[in-house]
Design a protein around this motif. Structure first.
Motif, mmCIF file in Angstrom:
data_model
loop_
_atom_site.group_PDB
_atom_site.id
_atom_site.type_symbol
_atom_site.label_atom_id
_atom_site.label_comp_id
_atom_site.label_asym_id
_atom_site.label_seq_id
_atom_site.Cartn_x
_atom_site.Cartn_y
_atom_site.Cartn_z
ATOM 1 N N ARG A 283 0.847 -1.207 0.000
ATOM 2 C CA ARG A 283 0.000 0.000 0.000
ATOM 3 C C ARG A 283 0.876 1.248 0.000
ATOM 4 O O ARG A 283 0.942 1.989 0.983
ATOM 5 N N PRO A 284 1.569 1.510 -1.115
ATOM 6 C CA PRO A 284 2.564 2.593 -1.147
ATOM 7 C C PRO A 284 2.011 4.010 -1.036
ATOM 8 O O PRO A 284 2.776 4.947 -0.837
ATOM 9 N N LYS A 285 0.711 4.180 -1.118
ATOM 10 C CA LYS A 285 0.109 5.521 -1.015
ATOM 11 C C LYS A 285 -0.666 5.697 0.294
ATOM 12 O O LYS A 285 -1.325 6.712 0.481
ATOM 13 N N ASP A 286 -0.587 4.725 1.200
ATOM 14 C CA ASP A 286 -1.326 4.791 2.461
ATOM 15 C C ASP A 286 -0.493 5.544 3.501
ATOM 16 O O ASP A 286 0.496 5.024 4.017
ATOM 17 N N GLY A 287 -0.895 6.758 3.792
ATOM 18 C CA GLY A 287 -0.155 7.600 4.721
ATOM 19 C C GLY A 287 -0.019 7.013 6.109
ATOM 20 O O GLY A 287 0.995 7.220 6.782
ATOM 21 N N TYR A 288 -1.018 6.272 6.546
ATOM 22 C CA TYR A 288 -0.968 5.676 7.884
ATOM 23 C C TYR A 288 0.105 4.592 7.956
ATOM 24 O O TYR A 288 0.845 4.503 8.941
ATOM 25 N N ILE A 289 0.186 3.783 6.932
ATOM 26 C CA ILE A 289 1.192 2.726 6.914
ATOM 27 C C ILE A 289 2.581 3.329 6.726
ATOM 28 O O ILE A 289 3.546 2.920 7.388
ATOM 29 N N PRO B 296 -2.358 14.452 4.874
ATOM 30 C CA PRO B 296 -1.948 15.679 5.567
ATOM 31 C C PRO B 296 -2.769 16.044 6.803
ATOM 32 O O PRO B 296 -2.286 16.797 7.653
ATOM 33 N N ASP B 297 -3.967 15.527 6.927
ATOM 34 C CA ASP B 297 -4.846 15.975 8.008
ATOM 35 C C ASP B 297 -4.967 14.985 9.169
ATOM 36 O O ASP B 297 -5.944 15.011 9.908
ATOM 37 N N ILE C 172 0.161 11.637 12.470
ATOM 38 C CA ILE C 172 1.247 11.785 11.501
ATOM 39 C C ILE C 172 1.907 13.149 11.669
ATOM 40 O O ILE C 172 3.139 13.263 11.669
ATOM 41 N N ASN C 173 1.110 14.195 11.855
ATOM 42 C CA ASN C 173 1.682 15.525 12.088
ATOM 43 C C ASN C 173 2.493 15.551 13.377
ATOM 44 O O ASN C 173 3.567 16.151 13.436
ATOM 45 N N ARG D 120 -0.226 22.138 14.272
ATOM 46 C CA ARG D 120 -1.177 21.563 13.313
ATOM 47 C C ARG D 120 -1.833 20.316 13.905
ATOM 48 O O ARG D 120 -3.050 20.145 13.821
ATOM 49 N N ALA D 121 -1.033 19.444 14.516
ATOM 50 C CA ALA D 121 -1.562 18.228 15.137
ATOM 51 C C ALA D 121 -2.545 18.580 16.248
ATOM 52 O O ALA D 121 -3.597 17.941 16.380
ATOM 53 N N LEU D 122 -2.224 19.594 17.030
ATOM 54 C CA LEU D 122 -3.109 20.016 18.115
ATOM 55 C C LEU D 122 -4.467 20.454 17.561
ATOM 56 O O LEU D 122 -5.515 20.107 18.113
#
Length: 163
Positions: A58-64, A93-94, A98-99, A121-123
């Protein structure tokens, strides 16, 4: 996942191993078990390999991708962690986690201004009170130097059949 979030880790771990026995290339099971081991400082080399496999699937999965970046961070491989976590942010990004992770690695590599930006941003994205409090502490105090985990302390797995 429910077992893990209910603080029943031994049962959750066994269920993930069983799932991977039945479906060794299931990216979300690879990622969840790998990330959990990284967080616990267990089976680090194996966990990293599992997450790398999940990213390949899953090369486009930001979580992974985030999980892989976090594994590098926990191993003290901060330069690689920056590259991977920036890729995760590009894909997702949201996400507050991850942030937050990107902020942590920026801080460790001396990019404090960028770290504070990511934490702010994460906050703003976080919904859980505990996460908000943790991020606010980072904004107020920064981070102490991290203590990397070591692959030499990997414990043997209780089941050799899981990937």
């Amino acid at each position: 996942m429910t077992l893990e979030r209910s603080n029943r880790w031994p049962e959750a771990e066994q269920d993930f191993k069983t799932a991977l026995t039945l479906s060794p290339d299931q990216p979300y099971a690879l990622n969840y078990l790998g990330y959990s081991w990284v967080e616990k400082g267990e089976n680090i080399a194996r966990a990293k390999a599992m997450i790398e496999r999940a990213v390949a699937l899953r090369p486009k999965d930001g979580y992974i991708i985030d999980s892989l970046g976090w594994a590098h961070y926990r191993l003290g491989e901060y330069g690689e962690a920056v590259i991977i976590l920036e890729r995760a942010i590009h894909e997702t990004p949201d996400d507050p986690t991850i942030n937050d992770h990107l902020g942590d690695v920026y801080w460790v590599v001396g990019r404090q201004r960028e770290a504070r930006f990511q934490w702010q941003r994460a906050l703003g994205l976080a919904t859980e009170a505990e996460m908000k409090a943790t991020i606010q502490r980072k904004l107020d105090q920064g981070l102490p130097p991290p203590v990397p985990v070591s692959t030499s302390t990997d414990r043997p797995s209780s089941s050799s059949s899981a990937q």
